[in-house]
Design a protein around this motif. Structure first.
Motif, PDB file in Angstrom:
ATOM      1  N   GLN A   1       0.873  -1.168   0.000  1.00  0.00           N
ATOM      2  CA  GLN A   1       0.000   0.000   0.000  1.00  0.00           C
ATOM      3  C   GLN A   1       0.917   1.227   0.000  1.00  0.00           C
ATOM      4  O   GLN A   1       1.852   1.295   0.809  1.00  0.00           O
TER       5      GLN A   1
ATOM      6  N   SER B   1      -0.530   2.782  -9.219  1.00  0.00           N
ATOM      7  CA  SER B   1      -1.015   1.438  -8.906  1.00  0.00           C
ATOM      8  C   SER B   1      -0.694   0.459 -10.034  1.00  0.00           C
ATOM      9  O   SER B   1      -0.740   0.807 -11.212  1.00  0.00           O
TER      10      SER B   1
ATOM     11  N   ARG C   1      -0.970  -0.828  -4.467  1.00  0.00           N
ATOM     12  CA  ARG C   1      -2.146   0.042  -4.453  1.00  0.00           C
ATOM     13  C   ARG C   1      -1.720   1.422  -3.985  1.00  0.00           C
ATOM     14  O   ARG C   1      -1.306   1.602  -2.841  1.00  0.00           O
TER      15      ARG C   1
END
Length: 368
Positions: A32, A44, A49
């Protein structure tokens, strides 16, 4: 899963994204990535992400709270923070998400605060003491510290009992130009933060002397200004001195490398300040890698890495800085000698591949 959090860097920052995150993805980690940035950039991809929060709408405190709330829900194994200001997240995330905290220190903070603070005397001392206390208070929630610079004196983090690992800002070999041709132009480049302590005013004055020897020389100043007020001051100073100076805004990462590959001289004109007595500017390695001949202020961290592959100018000395730039523009033999030595250092010793495993070993240790 690993959460990488930065409140002050561009999402495509070379250290954070192109080197560290790319290496972690290659090693098979899920990531993340949280950034605070005004602009349309979503990095991403499979395994990554990326979430970004507009800088203009979110203070650092607000950003930290928003990210903290998400981390408490996702419970990453490791939270990798890149700024001192984000240490406030460490306690709650460690307690609520049971994550390991990795603190990446890009600069020697005590020296940086001493350099950039606009306060004077006892007020400055009190503020810096408060910042020091804030960091020390939160270090007890940190599991490991990564340093971008070797400690030339006492390592303050090891003194607290923390494990530390040095991961220098060496460039990726993949960013090096495929060919290093001789550069017929006379472009001189400074890239990085524009501020008084970086010696930008001295560089502009030195360039007026360079023009007397090389009237066709060009100076490019590339990067964000410390403040909008300082950028406006630079514009006025440039208009008084030369129309052969370009003041350029911050540009995408790959474009910075393109501009370095076109410049003949890369300059690091930093004033002699506490910050530069401890920290090595990343642009040193980037200039050498891209084929620029380098002129830099003569300070210990730069000599430690560059050795005899660059020319050194006396700190705060306009005439000496101009003289060293002129020497390179005068002589293709000197240019080829310096760039040859610089490229050799990068290719053989000072590229990311030499420290990538050291970086990844930190995560392997924290995951045990």
């Amino acid at each position: 899963m690993i959460a990488v959090v930065s409140c002050g860097h561009r999402p495509d920052d070379e250290r954070i994204y192109h080197r560290q995150i790319k290496s972690l993805l290659k090693a098979g980690y899920e990531i993340q990535y949280f950034t605070r940035f005004d602009g349309d950039m979503n990095l991403s991809e499979s395994g990554l992400r990326h979430s970004t929060f507009p800088r203009s709408e979110n203070s650092v405190r607000t950003f930290a709270k928003l990210v903290e709330a998400e981390l408490v829900q996702t419970k990453p194994d490791i939270v990798h923070i890149h700024e001192f200001e984000l240490l406030s997240m460490a306690r709650n995330v460690k307690k609520s998400a049971e994550s390991k905290i990795l603190y990446d220190v890009h600069d020697t903070l005590i020296a940086m605060w001493d350099t950039v603070s606009s306060r004077k005397g006892i007020i400055k001392k009190l503020i810096n003491t408060g910042l020091d206390y804030y960091e020390k208070r939160n270090l007890k929630y940190v599991d490991h510290v990564i340093l971008a610079n070797p400690s030339f004196e006492i390592n303050r983090y090891e003194k607290t009992g923390l494990a530390t690992t040095v991961v220098p800002n060496f460039p990726l070999l993949s960013f090096l130009p495929e060919e290093y041709g001789e550069r017929s132009g006379k472009k001189i480049l400074y890239q990085g933060l524009l501020s008084e302590d970086r010696g930008i005013d001295i560089l502009i004055q030195a360039f007026t002397l360079v023009l007397k020897a090389h009237p066709d020389a060009e100076l490019m100043l590339l990067g964000p200004a410390k403040t909008e007020e300082y950028r406006n001051e630079l514009k006025k100073e440039i208009s008084r001195n030369s129309n052969q100076i370009q003041l350029l805004d911050e540009i995408p990462h790959k474009e910075v490398w393109r501009m370095m590959s076109e410049a003949k001289v890369g300059v690091i004109p930093s004033l002699d300040s506490p910050r530069v007595r401890f920290d090595t500017p990343t642009k040193l390695f980037e200039y050498m890698a891209s084929g620029c001949a380098v002129v830099a202020t003569d300070l210990k961290p730069v000599r430690h890495h560059a050795r005899d592959s660059i020319l050194y100018a006396a700190p705060n000395d306009i005439a000496d800085l101009a003289e060293k730039i002129i020497a390179i523009l005068d002589s293709d033999i000197l240019y080829n000698e310096l760039t040859g030595k610089g490229q050799k250092l990068i290719k053989e010793k000072q590229h990311w591949g030499k420290v990538e495993n050291t970086f990844l070993e930190v995560f392997e240790e924290l995951n045990r």
